[in-house]
Design an enzyme around this catalytic site. Sequence first.
Site, PDB file in Angstrom:
ATOM      1  N   ASP A 100       0.840  -1.193   0.000  1.00 33.56           N
ATOM      2  CA  ASP A 100       0.000   0.000   0.000  1.00 33.56           C
ATOM      3  C   ASP A 100       0.885   1.257   0.000  1.00 33.56           C
ATOM      4  OD1 ASP A 100      -2.188   1.671   0.120  1.00 33.56           O
ATOM      5  OD2 ASP A 100      -2.563   1.381   2.255  1.00 33.56           O
ATOM      6  N   GLN A 211      -2.979  -5.346   6.338  1.00 37.25           N
ATOM      7  CA  GLN A 211      -2.814  -4.228   7.286  1.00 37.25           C
ATOM      8  C   GLN A 211      -3.704  -4.502   8.493  1.00 37.25           C
ATOM      9  OE1 GLN A 211      -3.754  -1.475   4.060  1.00 37.25           O
ATOM     10  NE2 GLN A 211      -1.938  -0.243   4.535  1.00 37.25           N
ATOM     11  N   ARG A 241       3.042  12.700  10.488  1.00 35.88           N
ATOM     12  CA  ARG A 241       1.740  12.614   9.823  1.00 35.88           C
ATOM     13  C   ARG A 241       1.102  11.337  10.369  1.00 35.88           C
ATOM     14  NH1 ARG A 241      -0.471   9.503   5.931  1.00 35.88           N
ATOM     15  NH2 ARG A 241      -1.761  10.388   4.298  1.00 35.88           N
ATOM     16  N   ASP A 243      -1.279   8.699  10.481  1.00 37.38           N
ATOM     17  CA  ASP A 243      -2.106   8.129   9.421  1.00 37.38           C
ATOM     18  C   ASP A 243      -3.420   7.585   9.958  1.00 37.38           C
ATOM     19  OD1 ASP A 243      -2.215   7.233   6.605  1.00 37.38           O
ATOM     20  OD2 ASP A 243      -2.290   5.243   7.516  1.00 37.38           O
ATOM     21  N   GLU A 285      -4.166  13.026   9.699  1.00 36.49           N
ATOM     22  CA  GLU A 285      -4.660  12.589   8.397  1.00 36.49           C
ATOM     23  C   GLU A 285      -6.049  12.021   8.650  1.00 36.49           C
ATOM     24  OE1 GLU A 285      -5.142   9.943   4.768  1.00 36.49           O
ATOM     25  OE2 GLU A 285      -4.849   9.178   6.763  1.00 36.49           O
ATOM     26  N   ARG A 461      -4.533   4.258  -7.724  1.00 40.58           N
ATOM     27  CA  ARG A 461      -3.891   5.481  -7.230  1.00 40.58           C
ATOM     28  C   ARG A 461      -2.475   5.659  -7.778  1.00 40.58           C
ATOM     29  NH1 ARG A 461      -4.582   4.848  -0.933  1.00 40.58           N
ATOM     30  NH2 ARG A 461      -4.061   2.729  -1.567  1.00 40.58           N
TER      31      ARG A 461
HETATM   32  C1  GLC Z   1      -3.894   6.772   4.450  1.00 38.65           C
HETATM   33  C2  GLC Z   1      -2.937   6.893   3.299  1.00 38.65           C
HETATM   34  C3  GLC Z   1      -3.335   5.937   2.221  1.00 38.65           C
HETATM   35  C4  GLC Z   1      -3.332   4.544   2.782  1.00 38.65           C
HETATM   36  C5  GLC Z   1      -4.194   4.427   4.040  1.00 38.65           C
HETATM   37  C6  GLC Z   1      -3.968   3.143   4.768  1.00 38.65           C
HETATM   38  O1  GLC Z   1      -5.165   7.146   4.109  1.00 38.65           O
HETATM   39  O2  GLC Z   1      -2.875   8.201   2.834  1.00 38.65           O
HETATM   40  O3  GLC Z   1      -2.485   6.045   1.105  1.00 38.65           O
HETATM   41  O4  GLC Z   1      -3.799   3.642   1.808  1.00 38.65           O
HETATM   42  O5  GLC Z   1      -3.893   5.461   4.945  1.00 38.65           O
HETATM   43  O6  GLC Z   1      -2.749   3.136   5.438  1.00 38.65           O
END
Ligand code: GLC
Length: 580
Positions: A100, A211, A241, A243, A285, A461
């Site tokens: 990812d 994940q 950042r 996430d 984020e 993406r």
């Molecule tokens: C955030 C990232 C994205 C990723 C997701 C899972 O949104 O910007 O690219 O797929 O997290 O980690």
Amino acid sequence: MALDRLYGHLPGHDAWLDEVSRQVRGWAARRRPELRALDGARGGSAAWLQAPRQIGYSFYVDRFAGDLPGLIRRLPYLRELGVTYAHPLPLLRARDGDSDGGFAVADFRNVEPALGTVADLAALADALHREGMALILDVVCNHTAAEHAWAKAARAGDPTFRDYYHVIRTRAEVEALEADLIDVFPGTAPGSFTWSPELDGWVWTTFHDYQWDLNYANPAVFAEMLDVLLFLADLGVDGFRLDSTAFLWKRAGTASRNEPECHLILQAWRALVSMVAPSVVFKAEAIERMETVLPFFGADAAPECDIAYSNGVMAALWASLGLERAGPMRDLLAEASEKPARATWLNYVRCHDDLIWSALSPHVSAADQRRVSGFFSGAEPGSYAAGAPFQTLGEGVPSTNGMAADLCGVGRDPKGLDRLMLLYSVCFAIDGLPAIYMGDEIALPNNHALEDRPLLSVDGRWLHRPRMDWAAAERRGSSQAASRMFRHLQTLAGLRAATPAFRGDLPALPVGRPPESVLSFSRGGPDGVVCAANFSARSVTTTAAELGAPSGWLDLITGEVGDGEVMLAPYQARWLAERR
Ligand code: GLC
């Protein structure tokens, strides 16, 4: 206190708190003198983010510069562009194979081997600091890769580590939970649970099956991730950042998104990291509707993040462009101005993710969201855009992939570059820290590289994750699109740095009664700047009064001056100050 509210009911809570406090004191005692000096020079707070000179740049290390030593060699390029805040996308050791884009981390204390070592990362931080720049790293705090040592230990039967994740025993429970969840990747990774034979259960996997979501109801997970933050701060990282902050807490019967505990976790991390590294910043984020993003700044008495992606404003930029109507931008800007003064926005035109239109709700109708989604995907007849639809979230409309240049029609339509320049002129004028997405400075097009086809076939993406075109960048002195864009951003960066009205804590407030296609907002009050941006393909003649601008005006961007009347060419943005 946040930690008491999160974990106070658990046995041994006081002893655990003592342990956390020892952990924090240990890192504080070890903080290197040069980092302490930096904290001091920044006034021991996140206020440095508000300086108008701050300009971000977000990029994949391999695609931009090969590896970390290569990145250090490219710093003069970033300096020339005016960049002060480098945000390399995830660079910690990821799982092998599909990761990812690095967001499946197998080891938070090591760097992806192809990019370099932990020593290279520390060297990068030092090199950036010498240039007066900052390093912001992704900390993928919501999940680990299924190959992380914790997940491996869980699979090997260690109950301590099983408890680091959410393992659901029965299919019936999974189905009950799923009923309330919204898929994040409905097209590429449907469902939020993954069966693990070793665990004899279903693991919560909000994103991809590899994940694994961390279980923050377990205080050990909170402390582990705190230690990761402090470890990285110790290397010289200036900000994180964080996430997917909206997903940190799960609660049966809800969408497990933006639960109050997400905020408590951030408050606690914020307070504890500040004790060690007071100038290190947190970036949220949270790709949500504005009303749901604002709480990620926290309250003044319980701060959370110092900066957050202004994804609603970003989507509104595109919606205003596609609809040739300033309304979406005006509404979202007004809502964005409700943030606390101590915090700021991360403003951007594009990033590595898809453009999600539902962030525009409730300001832009579902019908208009559908229109812009179709328009920028290039599906509408007459569209200049060459994006691609990605996936449909919940009840929404398809999100859109593509580089800004291709979404603006650069290379296909004579006004393409004007559109790209317009979006960046507005992005650099609204309140917050503007970030350039790698390649936009040279109007880099979509990624159609042959070698990326396998990636693209799995995840659309990658269309907007090209390799840097250094040959085009080298020609930035000549008069092509690349050089015009590069020079435009340099101009904007230089003007920002020299103009106190662009301080991040001064809100961008819609002013005047401009024509429908024109956005007009002021920065820094009466002595400040009014940005007037024409989102339509037709030129507009209006007046300074209608724009809420000073009658005797100077356009900081072009150097033109005028009295009363203001002409805006198609897609032109002007930064108007009082002529003195
Ligand atoms: C955030 C990232 C994205 C990723 C997701 C899972 O949104 O910007 O690219 O797929 O997290 O980690």
